[in-house]
Design a protein around this motif. Structure first.
Motif, PDB file in Angstrom:
ATOM      1  N   PRO A  19      44.141 -70.126 -56.627  1.00  0.00           N
ATOM      2  CA  PRO A  19      43.208 -69.430 -57.525  1.00  0.00           C
ATOM      3  C   PRO A  19      41.801 -70.006 -57.422  1.00  0.00           C
ATOM      4  O   PRO A  19      41.620 -71.207 -57.164  1.00  0.00           O
ATOM      5  CB  PRO A  19      43.817 -69.669 -58.911  1.00  0.00           C
ATOM      6  N   ILE A  20      40.815 -69.159 -57.623  1.00  0.00           N
ATOM      7  CA  ILE A  20      39.419 -69.590 -57.483  1.00  0.00           C
ATOM      8  C   ILE A  20      39.088 -70.697 -58.471  1.00  0.00           C
ATOM      9  O   ILE A  20      38.286 -71.592 -58.174  1.00  0.00           O
ATOM     10  CB  ILE A  20      38.484 -68.378 -57.681  1.00  0.00           C
ATOM     11  N   GLU A  21      39.715 -70.677 -59.649  1.00  0.00           N
ATOM     12  CA  GLU A  21      39.419 -71.689 -60.660  1.00  0.00           C
ATOM     13  C   GLU A  21      39.790 -73.092 -60.198  1.00  0.00           C
ATOM     14  O   GLU A  21      39.246 -74.088 -60.688  1.00  0.00           O
ATOM     15  CB  GLU A  21      40.164 -71.363 -61.960  1.00  0.00           C
ATOM     16  N   LYS A  22      40.723 -73.198 -59.244  1.00  0.00           N
ATOM     17  CA  LYS A  22      41.165 -74.500 -58.760  1.00  0.00           C
ATOM     18  C   LYS A  22      40.423 -74.946 -57.502  1.00  0.00           C
ATOM     19  O   LYS A  22      40.742 -76.003 -56.950  1.00  0.00           O
ATOM     20  CB  LYS A  22      42.672 -74.468 -58.484  1.00  0.00           C
ATOM     21  N   TRP A  23      39.476 -74.138 -57.044  1.00  0.00           N
ATOM     22  CA  TRP A  23      38.700 -74.524 -55.867  1.00  0.00           C
ATOM     23  C   TRP A  23      37.764 -75.682 -56.222  1.00  0.00           C
ATOM     24  O   TRP A  23      37.463 -75.948 -57.400  1.00  0.00           O
ATOM     25  CB  TRP A  23      37.866 -73.344 -55.356  1.00  0.00           C
ATOM     26  N   LYS A  24      37.271 -76.328 -55.187  1.00  0.00           N
ATOM     27  CA  LYS A  24      36.232 -77.322 -55.388  1.00  0.00           C
ATOM     28  C   LYS A  24      34.945 -76.638 -55.852  1.00  0.00           C
ATOM     29  O   LYS A  24      34.706 -75.479 -55.558  1.00  0.00           O
ATOM     30  CB  LYS A  24      35.967 -78.085 -54.091  1.00  0.00           C
ATOM     31  N   ALA A  25      34.134 -77.386 -56.593  1.00  0.00           N
ATOM     32  CA  ALA A  25      32.902 -76.809 -57.151  1.00  0.00           C
ATOM     33  C   ALA A  25      31.982 -76.291 -56.053  1.00  0.00           C
ATOM     34  O   ALA A  25      31.379 -75.223 -56.183  1.00  0.00           O
ATOM     35  CB  ALA A  25      32.184 -77.847 -58.002  1.00  0.00           C
ATOM     36  N   SER A  26      31.889 -77.008 -54.950  1.00  0.00           N
ATOM     37  CA  SER A  26      31.011 -76.575 -53.862  1.00  0.00           C
ATOM     38  C   SER A  26      31.521 -75.283 -53.226  1.00  0.00           C
ATOM     39  O   SER A  26      30.730 -74.394 -52.868  1.00  0.00           O
ATOM     40  CB  SER A  26      30.914 -77.673 -52.798  1.00  0.00           C
ATOM     41  N   ASN A  27      32.846 -75.147 -53.099  1.00  0.00           N
ATOM     42  CA  ASN A  27      33.415 -73.928 -52.517  1.00  0.00           C
ATOM     43  C   ASN A  27      33.210 -72.723 -53.435  1.00  0.00           C
ATOM     44  O   ASN A  27      32.962 -71.614 -52.965  1.00  0.00           O
ATOM     45  CB  ASN A  27      34.903 -74.126 -52.233  1.00  0.00           C
ATOM     46  N   ARG A  28      33.317 -72.956 -54.760  1.00  0.00           N
ATOM     47  CA  ARG A  28      33.093 -71.857 -55.695  1.00  0.00           C
ATOM     48  C   ARG A  28      31.650 -71.383 -55.650  1.00  0.00           C
ATOM     49  O   ARG A  28      31.370 -70.179 -55.694  1.00  0.00           O
ATOM     50  CB  ARG A  28      33.462 -72.289 -57.116  1.00  0.00           C
TER      51      ARG A  28
END
Length: 283
Positions: free
Chosen positions: A5-14
């Motif tokens: 899920p997008i919420e669990k991505w790294k901040a830079s990837n989001r």
């Protein structure tokens, strides 16, 4: 196994995802925006070479009026309605019955028959051009509305059967068995139980098939000749001139041809989304 899920991505990837998404959307919409802008340009601007700049003189009413009157656009539009609506009804009706049979009855050759429906979706349509044209000529169906309807019904039924068979397969089989025990016939089970439960899938499929048939240009060009039964996709091509082409009129005609499909999608957007997500979760 499943995408994170997008919420669990790294901040830079989001952040990179949120920045790249509008850029990708703009690139995808750029041809459509170019057609829309060109449809409101005047002929003088195009002659001057102003293809990509902002229009100086808006000629939207003149362009769309001329696109409707310079060629029998309303006649093409009516032909498209005569071809598309029966094709959608015929393909979905046949596919619903075939999907019900393939998902409910156990008989020898069931898997092979279903595999045939699936395999037909992977056959390139271009290689069928010559045999289909020869068959339509030999049967007297060339350059007729009924010929185009039969062809589209035949071509779309395979995809529709694959689509509906999977949806019907997800229905609780106990309901069908209970209806049979109560004395309901197969047609009663099909009309009173199965069809009401797959209405979202039928609505989504109707939008898809309508778009496929309405926007078809290749087969309309192969199986028609002249303006008698030509659909609107062929009619837009008729706006091109012999020596020069008024691209503002062609763009205006293209926008007019796309309106029914876009309008149908927005009118049935809720049913379309529900149909595509039908049976995606349990609970």
């Amino acid at each position: 196994m499943f995408p994170m899920p997008i919420e669990k991505w790294k901040a830079s990837n989001r952040i990179l995802y949120k920045l790249s998404l509008p850029v990708a959307l703009l690139i995808w919409l750029l041809p459509i925006l170019a057609v829309l802008v060109t449809s409101v340009r005047s002929t003088d601007e195009l002659m001057e070479g102003n293809y990509w700049g902002w229009p100086k003189d808006f000629a939207m009413l003149a362009n769309y009026r001329e696109a409707l009157t310079a060629s029998p656009m309303l006649h093409y539009f009516w032909n498209s309605c005569l071809i598309t609506i029966p094709s959608v009804i015929g393909a979905i009706a046949l596919a619903a019955m075939a999907g019900y049979a393939l998902s409910t009855y156990k008989f020898r050759g069931n898997t092979l028959l279903f595999a045939t429906f699936v395999a037909c979706n992977f056959v390139p349509q271009q290689i069928l051009m010559i045999p289909v044209r020869e068959i339509s000529v030999s049967l007297g169906l060339f350059n007729t509305v009924s010929g185009l309807i039969l062809f589209h019904v035949a071509m779309q039924t395979g995809f529709c059967t694959l689509f509906l068979r999977n949806f019907i397969k997800q229905l609780p089989y106990e309901m069908i068995e209970a209806a049979r025990i109560e004395g309901a016939g197969e047609w009663t089970v099909f009309y009173r139980i199965v069809l009401p439960l797959i209405k979202p899938a039928l609505a989504a499929l109707a939008v898809l098939v309508f778009t496929f048939v309405w926007n078809d240009y290749f087969w309309a060009l192969c199986l028609t000749q002249g303006d008698d039964v030509a659909p609107i996709t062929v009619g837009v091509a008729a706006l091109k001139g012999q020596w020069t082409t008024a691209w503002n009129l062609v763009s205006a005609g293209s926008v007019l041809a796309a309106i029914p499909s876009v309008l149908l999608f927005f009118l049935m957007q809720k049913q379309f989304v529900v149909g595509l997500t039908f049976g995606a979760s349990k609970g």
